[in-house]
Design a protein around this motif. Structure first.
Motif, mmCIF file in Angstrom:
data_model
loop_
_atom_site.group_PDB
_atom_site.id
_atom_site.type_symbol
_atom_site.label_atom_id
_atom_site.label_comp_id
_atom_site.label_asym_id
_atom_site.label_seq_id
_atom_site.Cartn_x
_atom_site.Cartn_y
_atom_site.Cartn_z
ATOM 1 N N SER A 193 0.844 -1.194 0.000
ATOM 2 C CA SER A 193 0.000 0.000 0.000
ATOM 3 C C SER A 193 0.877 1.241 0.000
ATOM 4 O O SER A 193 1.923 1.283 0.661
ATOM 5 C CB SER A 193 -0.913 0.008 1.235
ATOM 6 N N ASN A 194 0.426 2.248 -0.712
ATOM 7 C CA ASN A 194 1.149 3.517 -0.743
ATOM 8 C C ASN A 194 0.742 4.440 0.401
ATOM 9 O O ASN A 194 1.342 5.492 0.587
ATOM 10 C CB ASN A 194 0.912 4.222 -2.086
ATOM 11 N N ASP A 195 -0.284 4.051 1.164
ATOM 12 C CA ASP A 195 -0.786 4.875 2.256
ATOM 13 C C ASP A 195 -0.244 4.394 3.603
ATOM 14 O O ASP A 195 0.215 3.249 3.717
ATOM 15 C CB ASP A 195 -2.313 4.830 2.299
ATOM 16 N N PRO A 196 -0.326 5.226 4.632
ATOM 17 C CA PRO A 196 0.041 4.776 5.980
ATOM 18 C C PRO A 196 -0.870 3.648 6.442
ATOM 19 O O PRO A 196 -1.925 3.401 5.848
ATOM 20 C CB PRO A 196 -0.143 6.035 6.838
ATOM 21 N N PRO A 197 -0.491 2.938 7.510
ATOM 22 C CA PRO A 197 -1.342 1.864 8.030
ATOM 23 C C PRO A 197 -2.776 2.335 8.256
ATOM 24 O O PRO A 197 -3.018 3.405 8.812
ATOM 25 C CB PRO A 197 -0.653 1.481 9.338
ATOM 26 N N ASP A 198 -3.713 1.506 7.821
ATOM 27 C CA ASP A 198 -5.131 1.834 7.827
ATOM 28 C C ASP A 198 -5.815 0.956 8.870
ATOM 29 O O ASP A 198 -5.928 -0.262 8.698
ATOM 30 C CB ASP A 198 -5.702 1.568 6.428
ATOM 31 N N GLU A 199 -6.296 1.560 9.933
ATOM 32 C CA GLU A 199 -6.888 0.784 11.022
ATOM 33 C C GLU A 199 -8.137 0.028 10.582
ATOM 34 O O GLU A 199 -8.400 -1.078 11.056
ATOM 35 C CB GLU A 199 -7.216 1.704 12.202
#
Length: 242
Positions: A193-199
């Protein structure tokens, strides 16, 4: 020495115009390969740490020999090659929805193409990973009953930022359960993923898999200065997967 900039290929595809470009990095003088979908950058050979980490983290805790691995998304081939660099991997199935991307590798237009296309352990499959993952027919058309020690996925920007709206269902508990059916007992699903960790996505993984973790992979970003980061999610199916 290559040209300062060259468009190696351009094709109209079901998801839009895709192009492969090569440019010379002004500082290092090395060739940089880039893939664009319309006006949007999809990937660059300048940033491969996350793609390599996807394979390394995904395979890290698996048995010592004879691994069967599936990769969703061929791209520039860095995840696939990192998997093949692991001597435990005996068979690699790489699935990509775009025949044009597979063709780049078979024609040697990208740096890793010849290595991947000529490795007897590796098979490049033109197919829709998301449709295949949702069905019971398997991820390998030649062996529909084959289940994998690891499934590594790098197609969408992140679970929230998908290339096609219908991809979003895979990142929900029902989609993850369908994907888990393609894993061997104790198998691993890993996602770039290119995004930060997704809760919210971590919660979906926790609902389906016995264990899961989000790894932040940092790397130098010479274009912006400083560092950038990707996230690699790794989820274990647990010994009772079926």
């Amino acid at each position: 020495m290559s040209l300062r900039f060259e468009e190696l290929d351009w094709q109209e595809t079901p998801i839009g115009e895709i192009s492969l470009r090569r440019r010379r990095h002004p500082a290092s003088g090395e060739d940089v390969y880039e893939v664009k979908l319309g006006d949007e950058f999809l990937m660059s050979s300048l940033f491969t740490a996350g793609e390599i980490a996807l394979a390394e983290l995904g395979l890290a805790k698996l048995p010592n020999t004879g691994l069967d691995v599936a990769v969703g998304g061929l791209g520039l081939g860095y995840t696939a090659q990192a998997a093949l660099d692991d001597p435990r991997v005996r068979r690699l199935t790489v699935i990509d929805a775009l025949a044009e991307v597979i063709d780049w590798h078979q024609r040697g237009l990208v740096p890793l193409g010849t290595r991947l296309a000529s490795d007897s352990r590796c098979r490049l499959v033109h197919g829709d990973f998301f449709a295949m993952a949702a069905e019971t027919g398997g991820l390998d058309p030649e062996e529909p009953d084959l289940r994998f020690h690891a499934v590594l996925l790098d197609v969408d920007h992140s679970p929230r930022h998908v290339l096609r709206p219908r991809h979003a269902s895979l990142y929900q508990p029902a989609g993850l359960r369908a994907l888990a059916r393609h894993l061997r007992p104790g198998g691993v699903f890993a996602l770039w993923s290119n995004d930060p960790p997704d809760e919210q996505f971590i919660s979906a993984l926790t609902e389906v898999f016995a264990e899961s973790a989000a790894h932040v992979v940092e790397f130098a970003n010479p274009l912006q200065g400083g560092t950038s980061a990707n996230t690699v999610y790794v989820a274990g199916a647990g010994a009772g997967a079926s």
